[in-house]
Design a protein around this motif. Structure first.
Motif, PDB file in Angstrom:
ATOM      1  N   PRO A 146       3.878   7.619  -0.375  1.00  0.00           N
ATOM      2  CA  PRO A 146       3.244   7.737   0.944  1.00  0.00           C
ATOM      3  C   PRO A 146       2.103   6.752   1.160  1.00  0.00           C
ATOM      4  N   HIS A 147       1.305   6.492   0.122  1.00  0.00           N
ATOM      5  CA  HIS A 147       0.164   5.589   0.283  1.00  0.00           C
ATOM      6  C   HIS A 147       0.601   4.172   0.623  1.00  0.00           C
ATOM      7  N   ALA A 148       1.817   3.821   0.213  1.00  0.00           N
ATOM      8  CA  ALA A 148       2.337   2.470   0.434  1.00  0.00           C
ATOM      9  C   ALA A 148       3.422   2.431   1.501  1.00  0.00           C
ATOM     10  N   ALA A 149       3.761   3.603   2.089  1.00  0.00           N
ATOM     11  CA  ALA A 149       4.842   3.689   3.078  1.00  0.00           C
ATOM     12  C   ALA A 149       6.109   3.020   2.555  1.00  0.00           C
ATOM     13  N   THR A 150       6.440   3.350   1.293  1.00  0.00           N
ATOM     14  CA  THR A 150       7.521   2.654   0.592  1.00  0.00           C
ATOM     15  C   THR A 150       8.537   3.644   0.045  1.00  0.00           C
ATOM     16  N   VAL A 163       8.062   5.192   6.486  1.00  0.00           N
ATOM     17  CA  VAL A 163       8.329   4.122   5.519  1.00  0.00           C
ATOM     18  C   VAL A 163       8.518   2.792   6.237  1.00  0.00           C
ATOM     19  N   ASN A 164       7.879   1.752   5.724  1.00  0.00           N
ATOM     20  CA  ASN A 164       8.102   0.411   6.269  1.00  0.00           C
ATOM     21  C   ASN A 164       8.495  -0.606   5.210  1.00  0.00           C
ATOM     22  N   THR A 165       8.733  -0.127   3.967  1.00  0.00           N
ATOM     23  CA  THR A 165       9.233  -1.001   2.906  1.00  0.00           C
ATOM     24  C   THR A 165      10.287  -0.244   2.108  1.00  0.00           C
ATOM     25  N   VAL A 166      11.425  -0.868   1.865  1.00  0.00           N
ATOM     26  CA  VAL A 166      12.480  -0.263   1.050  1.00  0.00           C
ATOM     27  C   VAL A 166      12.731  -1.148  -0.163  1.00  0.00           C
ATOM     28  N   ILE A 167      12.804  -0.515  -1.334  1.00  0.00           N
ATOM     29  CA  ILE A 167      13.078  -1.221  -2.591  1.00  0.00           C
ATOM     30  C   ILE A 167      14.351  -0.636  -3.181  1.00  0.00           C
ATOM     31  N   PRO A 168      15.447  -1.390  -3.205  1.00  0.00           N
ATOM     32  CA  PRO A 168      16.679  -0.887  -3.812  1.00  0.00           C
ATOM     33  C   PRO A 168      16.670  -1.116  -5.316  1.00  0.00           C
ATOM     34  N   GLY A 169      17.622  -0.515  -6.008  1.00  0.00           N
ATOM     35  CA  GLY A 169      17.754  -0.774  -7.434  1.00  0.00           C
ATOM     36  C   GLY A 169      18.288  -2.165  -7.719  1.00  0.00           C
ATOM     37  N   HIS A 170      19.124  -2.667  -6.807  1.00  0.00           N
ATOM     38  CA  HIS A 170      19.710  -4.002  -6.928  1.00  0.00           C
ATOM     39  C   HIS A 170      19.701  -4.633  -5.543  1.00  0.00           C
TER      40      HIS A 170
END
Length: 261
Positions: free
Chosen positions: A156-160, A202-209
Motif C-alpha cells: 500500500p505504501h508504494a501503490a504496487t 495500485v499504480n505499479t505492477v511487477i510480474p514474476g516474468h
C-alpha cells in the motif's frame, strides 16, 4: 559473459532486478531502517551472488523472504540472507511434494544451487493477511491460478502489486492444468487481483516474468489476459502476440488439450 542483474527503484521503497533467464524479476521491499523483504529472488547462482553483494553494499539487511508460488524458480535463496521465507500453506505443501523433482529441474537449468537452501519455505498462518515482518505493510492476496497456493502481494505504501506469475507483458496466462477447474481458477484470480489493485489504488505492477508497468499497463494486461481466456473458453484461436514465442505456443496447446478432456 552475461551482465549481472542490478537493482533499480521502481516505486517508493521498492526495487527490482531482472535475471537473464526468462526475464525473471526479483523484488526487494526496503524498510527505512534497511530491513529488506525479498520476493522471488533468482535465478542462477551467479545472479543470486550478485544480488547478495549489491544488497550488502547498499546496507540492506534481508530479514524475510516471500515466494509467490511453489515453482522451482520462485523458491531459491542465498546463504547470506536471514529470516523466514514465507509462502501460503498450500504452496509449502506443494513444494514439499515436488521438491526432489524441482531440485533436479533447477540443476538442469541453473546448476550449483545448495539443496539445503532450496525451497525451505515457512507457511503463513491461515488467518494471516499480511507478511509478518517489521517493514512496510505487504498485503497477501491469495488465489488459485497458475500454481497451488499462489499469492500476490500489495504494497500500500508504494501503490504496487507484486503479481507473481500473472499479469505479464511477455507470457500468456499459464493455467494450472492439474487443477480441477484451471480456467475458472484463472478467471477468479484476475477478478481478485483487479479488486485488490482498485482497493489499494495500485499504480505499479511487477510480474514474476516480464517488465514493470504503470496503472494503464496493468489495465491493458488484465484485458489481454481476459481476451486470451475468453478465446480458450469459446474455442477460438487467440489473437495474442505473446503466442509468437515458441514455448508459449506449446503451453497454449497444452491448455487446449486439458480443456478438451
Amino acid at each position: 559473459m552475461t551482465a549481472a542483474p542490478t537493482f533499480t527503484q521502481v516505486a517508493p521503497g521498492t526495487w527490482t532486478a531482472t535475471a537473464n533467464i526468462w526475464t525473471s524479476l526479483t523484488t526487494a521491499v526496503i524498510s527505512p531502517d534497511g530491513a529488506c523483504l525479498l520476493v522471488d529472488p533468482g535465478i542462477s547462482v551467479a545472479e543470486l551472488d550478485a544480488l547478495a553483494q549489491e544488497a550488502a553494499e547498499r546496507g540492506w539487511r534481508v530479514t524475510a523472504g516471500f515466494s509467490t508460488h511453489p515453482h522451482w524458480d520462485h523458491v531459491l535463496w542465498h546463504a547470506a540472507w536471514d529470516g523466514p521465507r514465507w509462502a501460503t500453506a498450500e504452496a509449502v505443501e506443494s513444494q514439499e511434494r515436488t521438491r526432489d523433482a524441482d531440485v533436479a529441474k533447477a540443476a538442469a537449468t541453473t546448476p550449483g544451487h545448495d539443496p539445503a537452501l532450496f525451497g525451505r519455505l515457512t507457511a503463513l498462518p491461515p488467518e494471516a493477511d499480511e507478511i509478518p515482518w517489521d517493514g512496510p505493510q505487504a498485503v497477501v492476496v491469495r488465489h488459485r491460478a497458475h500454481a497451488p497456493g499462489h499469492a500476490a502481494l500489495v504494497l500500500p505504501h508504494a501503490a504496487t502489486l507484486l503479481a507473481g506469475d500473472m499479469l505479464s507483458d511477455l507470457e500468456i496466462p499459464l493455467l494450472d492444468t492439474d487443477a480441477a477447474d484451471p480456467l475458472g481458477d484463472y478467471w477468479a484470480a484476475l477478478d481478485t487481483l483487479e479488486r485488490a489493485a482498485a482497493d489499494h489504488r495500485v499504480n505499479t505492477v511487477i510480474p514474476g516474468h516480464g517488465h514493470v508497468g504503470d496503472s494503464a499497463e496493468l489495465a491493458r494486461r488484465i484485458a489481454a489476459d481476459r481476451r486470451y481466456l475468453d478465446a480458450l473458453e469459446q474455442g477460438r484461436e487467440p489473437d495474442d502476440d505473446r503466442l509468437r514465442t515458441p514455448w508459449l505456443a506449446e503451453e497454449h496447446r497444452a491448455h487446449l488439450a486439458r480443456l478438451r478432456r
